[in-house]
Design a protein around this motif. Sequence first.
Motif, PDB file in Angstrom:
ATOM      1  N   GLU A  44       0.768  -1.212   0.061  1.00  0.00           N
ATOM      2  CA  GLU A  44       0.014   0.092   0.102  1.00  0.00           C
ATOM      3  C   GLU A  44       0.647   1.261  -0.118  1.00  0.00           C
ATOM      4  O   GLU A  44       0.716   2.174  -0.538  1.00  0.00           O
ATOM      5  CB  GLU A  44      -0.837   0.102   1.222  1.00  0.00           C
ATOM      6  CG  GLU A  44      -1.991  -1.042   1.251  1.00  0.00           C
ATOM      7  CD  GLU A  44      -2.833  -0.986   2.368  1.00  0.00           C
ATOM      8  OE1 GLU A  44      -2.264  -0.570   3.444  1.00  0.00           O
ATOM      9  OE2 GLU A  44      -4.049  -1.758   2.269  1.00  0.00           O
ATOM     10  N   ASP A  45       1.768   1.240   0.787  1.00  0.00           N
ATOM     11  CA  ASP A  45       2.823   2.320   0.749  1.00  0.00           C
ATOM     12  C   ASP A  45       3.366   2.584  -0.507  1.00  0.00           C
ATOM     13  O   ASP A  45       3.541   3.950  -1.046  1.00  0.00           O
ATOM     14  CB  ASP A  45       3.961   2.229   1.837  1.00  0.00           C
ATOM     15  CG  ASP A  45       3.482   2.299   3.255  1.00  0.00           C
ATOM     16  OD1 ASP A  45       2.715   2.908   3.405  1.00  0.00           O
ATOM     17  OD2 ASP A  45       4.211   1.854   4.068  1.00  0.00           O
ATOM     18  N   LYS A  46       3.851   1.603  -1.296  1.00  0.00           N
ATOM     19  CA  LYS A  46       4.415   1.721  -2.720  1.00  0.00           C
ATOM     20  C   LYS A  46       3.431   2.163  -3.588  1.00  0.00           C
ATOM     21  O   LYS A  46       3.708   3.040  -4.362  1.00  0.00           O
ATOM     22  CB  LYS A  46       4.822   0.363  -3.050  1.00  0.00           C
ATOM     23  CG  LYS A  46       6.270  -0.117  -2.325  1.00  0.00           C
ATOM     24  CD  LYS A  46       6.616  -1.420  -2.717  1.00  0.00           C
ATOM     25  CE  LYS A  46       7.925  -2.033  -1.775  1.00  0.00           C
ATOM     26  NZ  LYS A  46       8.387  -3.287  -2.193  1.00  0.00           N
TER      27      LYS A  46
ATOM     28  N   LEU B  62       2.970   5.702  -3.029  1.00  0.00           N
ATOM     29  CA  LEU B  62       4.265   6.688  -3.661  1.00  0.00           C
ATOM     30  C   LEU B  62       4.059   6.654  -4.987  1.00  0.00           C
ATOM     31  O   LEU B  62       4.319   8.013  -5.650  1.00  0.00           O
ATOM     32  CB  LEU B  62       5.575   5.879  -3.101  1.00  0.00           C
ATOM     33  CG  LEU B  62       6.019   5.934  -1.853  1.00  0.00           C
ATOM     34  CD1 LEU B  62       6.988   5.084  -1.354  1.00  0.00           C
ATOM     35  CD2 LEU B  62       6.188   7.516  -1.256  1.00  0.00           C
ATOM     36  N   ILE B  63       3.584   5.782  -5.773  1.00  0.00           N
ATOM     37  CA  ILE B  63       3.389   5.737  -7.143  1.00  0.00           C
ATOM     38  C   ILE B  63       2.388   6.804  -7.450  1.00  0.00           C
ATOM     39  O   ILE B  63       2.699   7.500  -8.615  1.00  0.00           O
ATOM     40  CB  ILE B  63       3.068   4.338  -7.765  1.00  0.00           C
ATOM     41  CG1 ILE B  63       4.228   3.280  -7.707  1.00  0.00           C
ATOM     42  CG2 ILE B  63       2.641   4.525  -9.327  1.00  0.00           C
ATOM     43  CD1 ILE B  63       4.005   2.042  -7.682  1.00  0.00           C
ATOM     44  N   LEU B  64       1.222   6.815  -6.868  1.00  0.00           N
ATOM     45  CA  LEU B  64       0.465   7.721  -7.146  1.00  0.00           C
ATOM     46  C   LEU B  64       0.769   8.985  -6.704  1.00  0.00           C
ATOM     47  O   LEU B  64       0.393  10.031  -7.523  1.00  0.00           O
ATOM     48  CB  LEU B  64      -0.972   7.268  -6.164  1.00  0.00           C
ATOM     49  CG  LEU B  64      -1.871   6.136  -6.553  1.00  0.00           C
ATOM     50  CD1 LEU B  64      -2.801   6.031  -5.650  1.00  0.00           C
ATOM     51  CD2 LEU B  64      -2.595   6.232  -7.914  1.00  0.00           C
ATOM     52  N   ASP B  65       1.370   9.438  -5.768  1.00  0.00           N
ATOM     53  CA  ASP B  65       2.143  10.720  -5.539  1.00  0.00           C
ATOM     54  C   ASP B  65       3.158  11.077  -6.633  1.00  0.00           C
ATOM     55  O   ASP B  65       2.910  12.172  -7.004  1.00  0.00           O
ATOM     56  CB  ASP B  65       2.774  10.724  -4.347  1.00  0.00           C
ATOM     57  CG  ASP B  65       2.013  10.739  -2.939  1.00  0.00           C
ATOM     58  OD1 ASP B  65       0.766  10.967  -3.299  1.00  0.00           O
ATOM     59  OD2 ASP B  65       2.574  10.136  -1.922  1.00  0.00           O
ATOM     60  N   HIS B  66       3.748  10.211  -7.022  1.00  0.00           N
ATOM     61  CA  HIS B  66       4.789  10.354  -8.263  1.00  0.00           C
ATOM     62  C   HIS B  66       3.926  10.858  -9.607  1.00  0.00           C
ATOM     63  O   HIS B  66       4.558  11.723  -9.994  1.00  0.00           O
ATOM     64  CB  HIS B  66       5.665   9.357  -8.338  1.00  0.00           C
ATOM     65  CG  HIS B  66       6.593   9.475  -9.612  1.00  0.00           C
ATOM     66  ND1 HIS B  66       7.727  10.498  -9.397  1.00  0.00           N
ATOM     67  CD2 HIS B  66       6.525   9.119 -10.848  1.00  0.00           C
ATOM     68  CE1 HIS B  66       8.539  10.432 -10.402  1.00  0.00           C
ATOM     69  NE2 HIS B  66       8.029   9.513 -11.380  1.00  0.00           N
TER      70      HIS B  66
END
Length: 99
Positions: free
Chosen positions: A39-41, A44-48
């Motif tokens: 979920e963290d990853k 992070l992908i969505l944020d990026h």
Amino acid sequence: MDTPFLVLALLTVIIVVVLAGSVADSRVRRTGRQVARLEDKIDLILDHLGISHTDPEMEQVVALLRDGKKIPAIKSYREITGADLLHAKNAVERMERDL
């Protein structure tokens, strides 16, 4: 059968049951940690990518963040998701940046 043999057999069964439960609990906790890392990853992908995504269940967490109540937001996140403290803190801080 004599009493010492029965006691030994009973103790053996109890030990086996306790160990089996411990192994199962360990696997559940490990799986929970793996899911939290995934979920963290994904976050992070969505944020990026600049994509903002809020689950409908998280509206309460977002409302608490908007009111400046970060600690209650983390607590609420943990209650909703069952996440550990570190995962909840990181997720809420990412949500806070998106506001």
